[in-house]
Design an enzyme around this catalytic site. Structure first.
Site, PDB file in Angstrom:
ATOM      1  N   GLY A 146      -7.132  44.444  25.490  1.00 33.33           N
ATOM      2  CA  GLY A 146      -6.553  43.356  25.112  1.00 33.33           C
ATOM      3  C   GLY A 146      -5.746  42.535  26.527  1.00 33.33           C
ATOM      4  N   GLY A 200      -0.977  42.473  27.573  1.00 31.91           N
ATOM      5  CA  GLY A 200      -1.931  43.482  28.141  1.00 31.91           C
ATOM      6  C   GLY A 200      -1.856  43.331  29.758  1.00 31.91           C
ATOM      7  N   PRO A 247      -1.661  37.697  15.114  1.00 34.74           N
ATOM      8  CA  PRO A 247      -1.211  36.408  14.475  1.00 34.74           C
ATOM      9  C   PRO A 247      -0.827  36.345  13.330  1.00 34.74           C
ATOM     10  CG  PRO A 247      -3.563  36.235  14.795  1.00 34.74           C
ATOM     11  CD  PRO A 247      -3.297  37.486  15.260  1.00 34.74           C
ATOM     12  N   THR A 248      -0.211  35.481  12.806  1.00 40.73           N
ATOM     13  CA  THR A 248       0.044  35.368  11.220  1.00 40.73           C
ATOM     14  C   THR A 248      -1.440  34.996  10.608  1.00 40.73           C
ATOM     15  OG1 THR A 248       2.054  34.214  11.837  1.00 40.73           O
ATOM     16  CG2 THR A 248       1.254  34.063   9.485  1.00 40.73           C
ATOM     17  N   ALA A 280      14.721  42.215  16.638  1.00 35.58           N
ATOM     18  CA  ALA A 280      15.143  41.429  17.497  1.00 35.58           C
ATOM     19  C   ALA A 280      14.746  39.891  17.870  1.00 35.58           C
ATOM     20  CB  ALA A 280      14.413  42.281  18.911  1.00 35.58           C
ATOM     21  N   CYS A 328       6.013  33.647  18.817  1.00 36.35           N
ATOM     22  CA  CYS A 328       6.481  35.023  18.371  1.00 36.35           C
ATOM     23  C   CYS A 328       7.706  34.847  17.291  1.00 36.35           C
ATOM     24  CB  CYS A 328       7.072  35.862  19.356  1.00 36.35           C
ATOM     25  SG  CYS A 328       5.836  36.273  20.405  1.00 36.35           S
ATOM     26  N   PHE A 355       6.505  24.868  24.813  1.00 29.80           N
ATOM     27  CA  PHE A 355       7.586  25.352  23.928  1.00 29.80           C
ATOM     28  C   PHE A 355       8.824  25.722  24.370  1.00 29.80           C
ATOM     29  CE2 PHE A 355       7.991  30.025  23.833  1.00 29.80           C
ATOM     30  CZ  PHE A 355       7.028  30.597  24.519  1.00 29.80           C
TER      31      PHE A 355
HETATM   32  C1  UGA Z   1      10.256  35.946  22.672  1.00 30.66           C
HETATM   33  C2  UGA Z   1      11.707  37.020  22.907  1.00 30.66           C
HETATM   34  O1  UGA Z   1      12.647  36.171  23.722  1.00 30.66           O
HETATM   35  C3  UGA Z   1      11.067  38.083  23.676  1.00 30.66           C
HETATM   36  O2  UGA Z   1      11.842  38.997  23.829  1.00 30.66           O
HETATM   37  C4  UGA Z   1       9.962  38.630  22.956  1.00 30.66           C
HETATM   38  O3  UGA Z   1       9.077  39.994  23.545  1.00 30.66           O
HETATM   39  C5  UGA Z   1       8.696  37.822  22.707  1.00 30.66           C
HETATM   40  O4  UGA Z   1       9.289  36.367  21.966  1.00 30.66           O
HETATM   41  C6  UGA Z   1       7.570  37.999  21.879  1.00 30.66           C
HETATM   42  O5  UGA Z   1       7.758  38.805  20.789  1.00 30.66           O
HETATM   43  O6  UGA Z   1       6.491  38.089  22.522  1.00 30.66           O
HETATM   44  P1  UGA Z   1       9.256  33.905  24.133  1.00 30.66           P
HETATM   45  O7  UGA Z   1       8.679  33.381  22.727  1.00 30.66           O
HETATM   46  O8  UGA Z   1       8.578  33.846  25.314  1.00 30.66           O
HETATM   47  O9  UGA Z   1      10.175  35.307  23.739  1.00 30.66           O
HETATM   48  O10 UGA Z   1      10.533  32.712  24.300  1.00 30.66           O
HETATM   49  P2  UGA Z   1      12.170  32.595  24.307  1.00 30.66           P
HETATM   50  O11 UGA Z   1      12.543  32.622  25.753  1.00 30.66           O
HETATM   51  O12 UGA Z   1      12.518  33.723  23.315  1.00 30.66           O
HETATM   52  O13 UGA Z   1      12.164  31.273  23.509  1.00 30.66           O
HETATM   53  C7  UGA Z   1      11.667  31.028  22.007  1.00 30.66           C
HETATM   54  C8  UGA Z   1      12.167  29.740  21.841  1.00 30.66           C
HETATM   55  O14 UGA Z   1      13.361  29.317  21.551  1.00 30.66           O
HETATM   56  C9  UGA Z   1      11.703  28.498  22.564  1.00 30.66           C
HETATM   57  O15 UGA Z   1      10.984  27.195  22.150  1.00 30.66           O
HETATM   58  C10 UGA Z   1      13.185  28.156  23.373  1.00 30.66           C
HETATM   59  O16 UGA Z   1      13.172  26.806  23.875  1.00 30.66           O
HETATM   60  C11 UGA Z   1      14.037  28.389  22.228  1.00 30.66           C
HETATM   61  N1  UGA Z   1      15.504  28.507  22.395  1.00 30.66           N
HETATM   62  C12 UGA Z   1      15.552  29.707  23.132  1.00 30.66           C
HETATM   63  C13 UGA Z   1      16.247  27.434  21.999  1.00 30.66           C
HETATM   64  O17 UGA Z   1      16.003  26.433  21.512  1.00 30.66           O
HETATM   65  N2  UGA Z   1      17.628  27.818  22.612  1.00 30.66           N
HETATM   66  C14 UGA Z   1      17.908  28.862  23.277  1.00 30.66           C
HETATM   67  O18 UGA Z   1      19.096  29.016  23.422  1.00 30.66           O
HETATM   68  C15 UGA Z   1      17.030  29.913  23.618  1.00 30.66           C
END
Ligand code: UGA
Length: 433
Positions: free
Chosen positions: A7, A12, A87-88, A208, A261, A323
């Site tokens: 992957g 990956g 994915p879902t 988490a 995620c 996002f």
């Molecule tokens: C998330 C997790 O933070 C990672 O630890 C995890 O490994 C990853 O998913 C995964 O499972 O692959 P990511 O999806 O890259 O990471 O992005 P985040 O930084 O977590 O943000 C997710 C969403 O929440 C974004 O749309 C962000 O704008 C929003 N968010 C985040 C808020 O609206 N408010 C906040 O205070 C923080």
């Protein structure tokens, strides 16, 4: 020691680059069925943009880091990481494990010795155990399957991999778990490497993400109250987060969380609960998703109502479609839902994003090369992503080139409300009256 990573996506590619840079004695080969992706990993234009990634790849590529579509390299390896997408499913509930199972099958068919198989992909609880059985049935070799979930976030992937808060190693075969531990020990302090059974580590990964999403939904639910009672969500969030037990992370109100995620893992957790008849628990986590949908709808309705109840023929500018900032990813981005709503209501939508060059493909909206170009002649600007450049816009210039009355809808709480009102905008900012 030779390892393959199946992957060549986010997890990956970044994991391979970091292990190759930290473990010079290991040969890491990334395998993917997508020839185009592999060609990009072998070129100067990597398929993924992450701070620090290019440097790591260019340093190791051709030395102890390789990218290929050739699955026979598995035969020379004792370790295989599986980092394919899970994915879902299209029915919208459980994980689609078809790529994961195909990867496991490919490994078992190409193996020439017993192997350690490491689940990097996010998987349902119990997958390590099931996949070990399936693999052993297809081969005369033994496969020790270990769960080792990834916690990197987009935009900070390399930093997260180099300086992780923790590494989880979940399994029941202690020798294999120690081999993986020894790889991480090259750059991660011992106390950050946590060992447990595979069910616990698989569940920890889902939980988490669910808890991070829950914090965002919690603060977003409070933002709705702030707008009614003249409180300010930034102040409330700061006050709450100052309690050390709560902390400041993931308490920024927004127009809703996105990304590949959070929703997927919440759905995975809900599905797990339902499969064990844990209805109340499933409903609890479903609430996190409902608030996220509510927040997006609430924001869209606010735009509609404030602009007079109809958007037909109105020109609206969206700033930010990814996002979150510092990524080119638009998966599950709230901005796409907003664009969808506005165009359905008859508005003409123009947009600008800091990743303009990679994200031109939104057919229902017109891309622009700058925030100034996108807002020209519009009646409203909608801030959907918190890119740093949107904090430094020349709002006087934007105001002068917009159609009056002129609205700003801030879905990220990044503008100075008083300053923009002084310029002449009608301003609506999430969590502020
Ligand atoms: C998330 C997790 O933070 C990672 O630890 C995890 O490994 C990853 O998913 C995964 O499972 O692959 P990511 O999806 O890259 O990471 O992005 P985040 O930084 O977590 O943000 C997710 C969403 O929440 C974004 O749309 C962000 O704008 C929003 N968010 C985040 C808020 O609206 N408010 C906040 O205070 C923080």
């Amino acid at each position: 020691m030779n390892a393959v990573i199946v992957g060549a996506g986010y997890v990956g590619g970044c994991t391979a680059a970091v292990i190759a840079s930290q473990c010079k004695n290991m040969k890491i080969t990334v395998i993917d069925v997508d020839r185009n992706k592999i060609d990009m990993w072998n070129s100067d234009d990597l398929p993924i943009k992450e701070p620090g990634l290019e440097q790591l790849v260019f340093e190791s590529r051709g030395k102890n880091l390789f990218f290929t579509t050739d699955t026979t390299v598995v035969a020379e390896s004792s370790i295989a990481f599986i980092a394919v997408n899970t994915p879902t499913k299209s029915c919208g509930i459980a994980y689609d494990l078809s790529l994961y199972e195909a990867a496991a099958e490919m490994i078992s068919l190409n193996a020439h010795n017993d192997m350690i198989v490491i689940e990097k992909s996010t998987v349902p609880v119990g997958t390590a155990e099931k996949i070990a059985l399936i693999m052993s049935e297809k081969s005369r070799y033994k496969f020790y399957v270990i769960n080792n979930p990834e916690f990197l976030a987009e935009g900070t992937a390399i930093r997260d991999l180099l300086y992780p808060d923790r590494i989880l190693i979940g399994g029941n075969h202690i020798q294999s778990m120690n081999i993986l531990k020894d790889i991480y020990r090259k750059w991660v302090p011992d106390e950050k490497i946590i060992m447990m059974n595979s069910w616990s580590s698989e569940l920890s990964k889902l939980t988490a993400n669910a808890m991070l999403a829950q914090r965002v939904s919690s603060i977003n639910s409070i933002s709705a109250i702030c707008e009614k009672v003249n409180a300010n969500i930034t102040d409330v969030s700061f006050a709450i987060g100052s309690d050390k037990r709560i902390g400041h992370h993931f308490l920024t109100a927004s127009v809703g969380f996105g990304g590949s995620c959070f929703k997927k893992d919440l759905l995975g957790l809900i599905y797990l609960c339902e499969s064990f008849d844990l209805t109340e628990v499933a409903n609890y986590w479903r609430g996190v998703l409902s608030i996220n949908e509510y927040q997006k709808k609430r924001f869209c309705k606010m735009i509609l109502n404030e602009m007079g109840g109809t958007l037909r023929g109105k020109k609206i500018c969206i700033l930010g479609i990814t996002f979150k900032k510092n990524t080119a990813d638009t998966r599950e981005s709230a901005a796409l839902d907003i664009i969808n709503f506005l165009t359905t209501e008859g508005a003409a939508v123009h947009f600008y994003d800091s990743t303009y060059t990679t994200n031109k493909e939104i057919l229902s909206a017109v891309p622009h090369k700058s925030a100034y170009g996108a807002s020209f002649g519009c009646e409203a600007v909608v801030l959907a992503t918190e890119w740093d450049e949107f904090r430094e816009l020349d709002w006087i210039k934007i105001y002068q080139n917009m159609t009056k009355p002129t609205y700003v809808f801030d879905g990220r709480g990044i503008i100075n409300v008083a300053e923009l009102r002084y310029i002449g905008f009608q301003v609506f900012s999430i969590g502020r009256k």
